[in-house]
Design a protein around this motif. Structure first.
Motif, mmCIF file in Angstrom:
data_model
loop_
_atom_site.group_PDB
_atom_site.id
_atom_site.type_symbol
_atom_site.label_atom_id
_atom_site.label_comp_id
_atom_site.label_asym_id
_atom_site.label_seq_id
_atom_site.Cartn_x
_atom_site.Cartn_y
_atom_site.Cartn_z
ATOM 1 N N SER A 278 0.579 -1.241 0.041
ATOM 2 C CA SER A 278 0.294 0.398 0.105
ATOM 3 C C SER A 278 0.528 1.628 -0.341
ATOM 4 C CB SER A 278 -1.031 -0.251 1.508
ATOM 5 O OG SER A 278 -0.459 0.638 2.312
ATOM 6 N N ALA A 279 -0.078 2.432 -0.535
ATOM 7 C CA ALA A 279 0.569 3.978 -0.136
ATOM 8 C C ALA A 279 -0.464 4.807 -0.050
ATOM 9 C CB ALA A 279 2.222 4.006 -1.220
ATOM 10 N N SER A 280 0.262 5.815 0.037
ATOM 11 C CA SER A 280 -0.912 6.929 0.296
ATOM 12 C C SER A 280 -0.117 8.007 0.878
ATOM 13 C CB SER A 280 -2.399 6.795 1.391
ATOM 14 O OG SER A 280 -1.802 5.913 2.654
ATOM 15 N N PHE A 281 -0.773 9.377 0.151
ATOM 16 C CA PHE A 281 0.415 10.673 1.041
ATOM 17 C C PHE A 281 -0.384 10.720 2.196
ATOM 18 C CE2 PHE A 281 -0.115 11.398 -3.385
ATOM 19 C CZ PHE A 281 1.056 11.537 -3.823
ATOM 20 N N SER A 282 0.472 11.717 2.941
ATOM 21 C CA SER A 282 -0.304 12.474 4.372
ATOM 22 C C SER A 282 -1.410 13.421 3.187
ATOM 23 C CB SER A 282 0.860 13.055 4.573
ATOM 24 O OG SER A 282 1.325 13.625 4.258
ATOM 25 N N PRO A 283 -2.062 14.530 4.657
ATOM 26 C CA PRO A 283 -3.065 15.263 4.094
ATOM 27 C C PRO A 283 -2.906 16.436 3.801
ATOM 28 C CG PRO A 283 -3.441 14.131 6.049
ATOM 29 C CD PRO A 283 -2.315 13.840 6.112
ATOM 30 N N ASP A 284 -1.130 16.771 3.959
ATOM 31 C CA ASP A 284 -1.014 17.939 3.467
ATOM 32 C C ASP A 284 0.334 17.285 1.308
ATOM 33 O OD1 ASP A 284 1.800 16.283 4.295
ATOM 34 O OD2 ASP A 284 2.086 17.850 5.920
ATOM 35 N N LEU A 286 3.159 15.487 1.394
ATOM 36 C CA LEU A 286 4.398 16.359 1.371
ATOM 37 C C LEU A 286 5.333 15.058 1.834
ATOM 38 C CD1 LEU A 286 4.646 20.338 3.678
ATOM 39 C CD2 LEU A 286 4.666 19.139 1.189
ATOM 40 N N ARG A 287 4.205 13.809 1.775
ATOM 41 C CA ARG A 287 4.512 12.518 2.579
ATOM 42 C C ARG A 287 3.951 11.784 2.107
ATOM 43 N NH1 ARG A 287 4.074 13.470 8.723
ATOM 44 N NH2 ARG A 287 2.122 14.228 7.999
ATOM 45 N N VAL A 288 4.499 9.958 1.855
ATOM 46 C CA VAL A 288 3.872 9.099 1.936
ATOM 47 C C VAL A 288 3.902 8.211 2.739
ATOM 48 C CG1 VAL A 288 4.327 7.341 -0.355
ATOM 49 C CG2 VAL A 288 4.190 9.746 -1.085
ATOM 50 N N VAL A 289 3.282 7.138 2.735
ATOM 51 C CA VAL A 289 3.295 6.039 3.912
ATOM 52 C C VAL A 289 3.291 4.731 3.175
ATOM 53 C CG1 VAL A 289 1.045 6.004 4.609
ATOM 54 C CG2 VAL A 289 3.021 5.409 5.743
ATOM 55 N N THR A 290 4.271 4.329 3.121
ATOM 56 C CA THR A 290 4.464 2.588 2.428
ATOM 57 C C THR A 290 4.159 1.238 3.191
ATOM 58 O OG1 THR A 290 6.799 2.292 2.286
ATOM 59 C CG2 THR A 290 4.937 3.602 0.472
ATOM 60 N N ASN A 296 7.770 -3.666 7.633
ATOM 61 C CA ASN A 296 8.320 -2.016 7.979
ATOM 62 C C ASN A 296 7.443 -1.514 7.413
ATOM 63 O OD1 ASN A 296 10.809 -2.475 9.716
ATOM 64 N ND2 ASN A 296 11.946 -2.536 7.176
ATOM 65 N N VAL A 297 6.956 -0.272 8.106
ATOM 66 C CA VAL A 297 6.373 0.801 7.962
ATOM 67 C C VAL A 297 7.378 1.900 7.254
ATOM 68 C CG1 VAL A 297 4.010 2.669 7.974
ATOM 69 C CG2 VAL A 297 3.794 -0.096 7.816
ATOM 70 N N ARG A 298 7.092 2.632 6.326
ATOM 71 C CA ARG A 298 8.339 3.743 5.494
ATOM 72 C C ARG A 298 7.451 4.503 5.376
ATOM 73 N NH1 ARG A 298 12.955 0.517 4.812
ATOM 74 N NH2 ARG A 298 13.116 -1.045 5.169
ATOM 75 N N ILE A 299 7.488 6.022 5.935
ATOM 76 C CA ILE A 299 7.260 6.974 5.848
ATOM 77 C C ILE A 299 8.631 7.946 4.950
ATOM 78 C CG2 ILE A 299 7.284 9.555 5.808
ATOM 79 C CD1 ILE A 299 5.879 8.671 9.071
ATOM 80 N N TRP A 300 8.054 8.141 3.253
ATOM 81 C CA TRP A 300 9.043 9.207 2.813
ATOM 82 C C TRP A 300 8.814 10.534 2.533
ATOM 83 C CZ3 TRP A 300 12.165 5.097 0.543
ATOM 84 C CH2 TRP A 300 12.144 4.111 1.146
ATOM 85 N N ASP A 301 9.909 11.286 1.689
ATOM 86 C CA ASP A 301 9.675 12.800 1.497
ATOM 87 C C ASP A 301 8.774 12.586 -0.268
ATOM 88 O OD1 ASP A 301 10.530 15.630 -0.155
ATOM 89 O OD2 ASP A 301 11.127 15.967 2.122
ATOM 90 N N ALA A 302 7.862 13.228 -0.015
ATOM 91 C CA ALA A 302 6.955 13.143 -1.363
ATOM 92 C C ALA A 302 8.025 13.504 -2.773
ATOM 93 C CB ALA A 302 5.147 13.680 -1.263
ATOM 94 N N LEU A 303 8.354 14.987 -1.723
ATOM 95 C CA LEU A 303 9.195 15.770 -3.355
ATOM 96 C C LEU A 303 10.483 15.353 -3.739
ATOM 97 C CD1 LEU A 303 7.917 19.308 -1.491
ATOM 98 C CD2 LEU A 303 7.001 17.839 -3.122
ATOM 99 N N THR A 304 11.332 14.863 -2.850
ATOM 100 C CA THR A 304 12.481 14.032 -3.041
ATOM 101 C C THR A 304 12.312 13.089 -2.750
ATOM 102 O OG1 THR A 304 13.090 13.976 -0.369
ATOM 103 C CG2 THR A 304 13.420 16.379 -1.837
#
Length: 402
Positions: A278-284, A286-290, A296-304
């Motif tokens: 799965s993958a989805s954006f944060s409300p703002d 700026l981040r993606v959670v997978t 593992n669950v990981r949070i990524w910078d959606a821009l970089t």
């Protein structure tokens, strides 16, 4: 000191149950009805146990040093813990399962609250989606028409429509009030695993085992665009809050971010070893959670595309999402649901559901409840408002309710 809690039969003197801990246990107490045990350990975790099965059913985390005292309130609804970290903490026994939704005849693969939190939609292997009253658990509407199992169901942002994704290679848009089919989205060459509305409700994005992500006109079912690039099954797709981007997850081990207006690939993130579930954006946005089978669950910078946080689970996590305010992350898999702090990655809560494989879980809009979908055919609603009350003391080695 042997890292166990033991329950004994007073009449025979025989050992009846053994509750194993990873560290020394300093305190243990029965609930008033004798059905539960709370234990406090040197690992700073209080654990809740079911006496009949000797199974751990909950954890209370927050103390930073060993717990020397853990007791129930007289009504059995709260727990008091005292620790060497100089705090006493007062907890709800929550997460409590408030309501069970009964009616599906086969496994439930997805469950989601409506935007206003008053209804729930579920998708099942019994070829139906169902709409439920979130307060009472009563079935309100049954959506029938797919010829194969349903994998996903989601509300539009205004709450008046639902889109479903099915193994019959179609997605369908439904009227929530009447259960009428409004449009059928045909074009995928394989099972459709995910479907979601754009924020304005005008478009739907789908993900399929044919390796593609597709964008459709919600009103007519017309295919608008094919996002081609994944080398394996596309399992998840979602719009950003502004509708400008789409994030998709695939069994090829990547997450891709697309321009939803042009279909241009903006970024590819090689996320996990193995399938990304799965993958989805944060409300703002700026981040993606997978989430992934790598536990593992990981949070990524959606821009970089850079990794920000890694949150470890004890087993496979098949689904993860941000809370509606972006402060927490929910992950589900096996018999467990996890809640983490989205900024620090600290685990806030762990729920043992005592059901079969939990495939999906979602926050209510107010963040106070979650809904789970699992192989046991019965979605559940859970209260997740358990918050500790810290009282600063010089030392706290024992605490007791009046």
């Amino acid at each position: 000191n042997d890292k166990t809690v033991r329950i004994w039969d007073l009449e025979t003197g025989r050992e009846a149950k053994v509750l194993g801990h990873p560290d020394e246990v300093a305190s243990a107490a029965f609930s008033p009805d004798g059905q539960l045990v709370i234990s406090g350990s040197h690992d700073a975790i209080a654990r809740l146990w079911d006496v009949a099965t000797a199974r751990e059913i909950g954890q209370f985390r927050g103390h930073t040093q060993m717990i020397e005292s853990a007791v129930f309130s007289p009504d059995g609804r709260h727990i008091l813990t005292g620790s060497y970290d100089r705090t006493v903490r007062f907890w709800d026994i929550a997460p409590n399962e408030v309501t069970q939704l009964t009616g599906h005849s086969y496994q439930v693969l997805h469950a989601q609250f409506s935007p206003d939190g008053t209804r729930i939609v579920t998708a099942s292997y019994d070829n139906t989606a169902r709409i439920w009253d979130a307060a009472t658990g009563k079935e309100l509407v049954r959506l029938t028409g797919h010829s194969d199992s349903l994998q996903d169901a989601a509300f539009s942002f205004d709450g008046w429509r639902i889109v479903t994704a099915s193994h019959d290679a179609t997605a369908r848009v439904w009227d929530v009030a009447t259960g009428e089919v409004l449009s059928v989205l045909r074009g995928h060459a394989g099972r459709v695993f995910c479907a979601a509305f754009s924020p304005d409700g005008a478009r739907v994005v789908t993900a399929s085992e044919d390796h593609t992500v597709r964008i459709w006109a919600a009103a007519t079912g017309r295919q608008m665009m094919v996002l081609d690039g994944h080398k394996g099954t596309a399992i998840s797709a979602a719009f950003s809050a502004d509708g400008a981007r789409i994030v998709s997850a695939s069994y090829d081990g990547t997450v891709r971010i697309w321009n939803s207006a042009t279909g241009r690939l903006i970024r590819t993130i090689t996320v996990h070893k193995g399938n990304v579930d799965s993958a989805s954006f944060s409300p703002d946005g700026l981040r993606v959670v997978t989430s992934s089978a790598d536990k593992n669950v990981r949070i990524w910078d959606a821009l970089t595309g850079r990794q920000r946080l890694v949150m470890e689970a004890k087993g496979i996590v098949q689904y993860a999402e941000f809370s509606h305010d972006g402060t927490r992350v929910l992950g589900s898999g096996g018999d467990t649901v996890y809640i983490w702090d989205a900024l620090s990655g600290r685990e806030l809560m762990r729920i043992r559901t005592l059901t079969d494989n939990v495939l999906n879980a979602g926050f209510a809009p107010n963040g106070q409840r979650i809904v789970t979908a699992s192989f046991d055919k019965h979605p559940g609603i859970w209260d997740v408002r358990s918050e500790p009350l810290d009282v600063q003391l010089r030392w706290a080695v024992a605490a007791q309710f009046e």
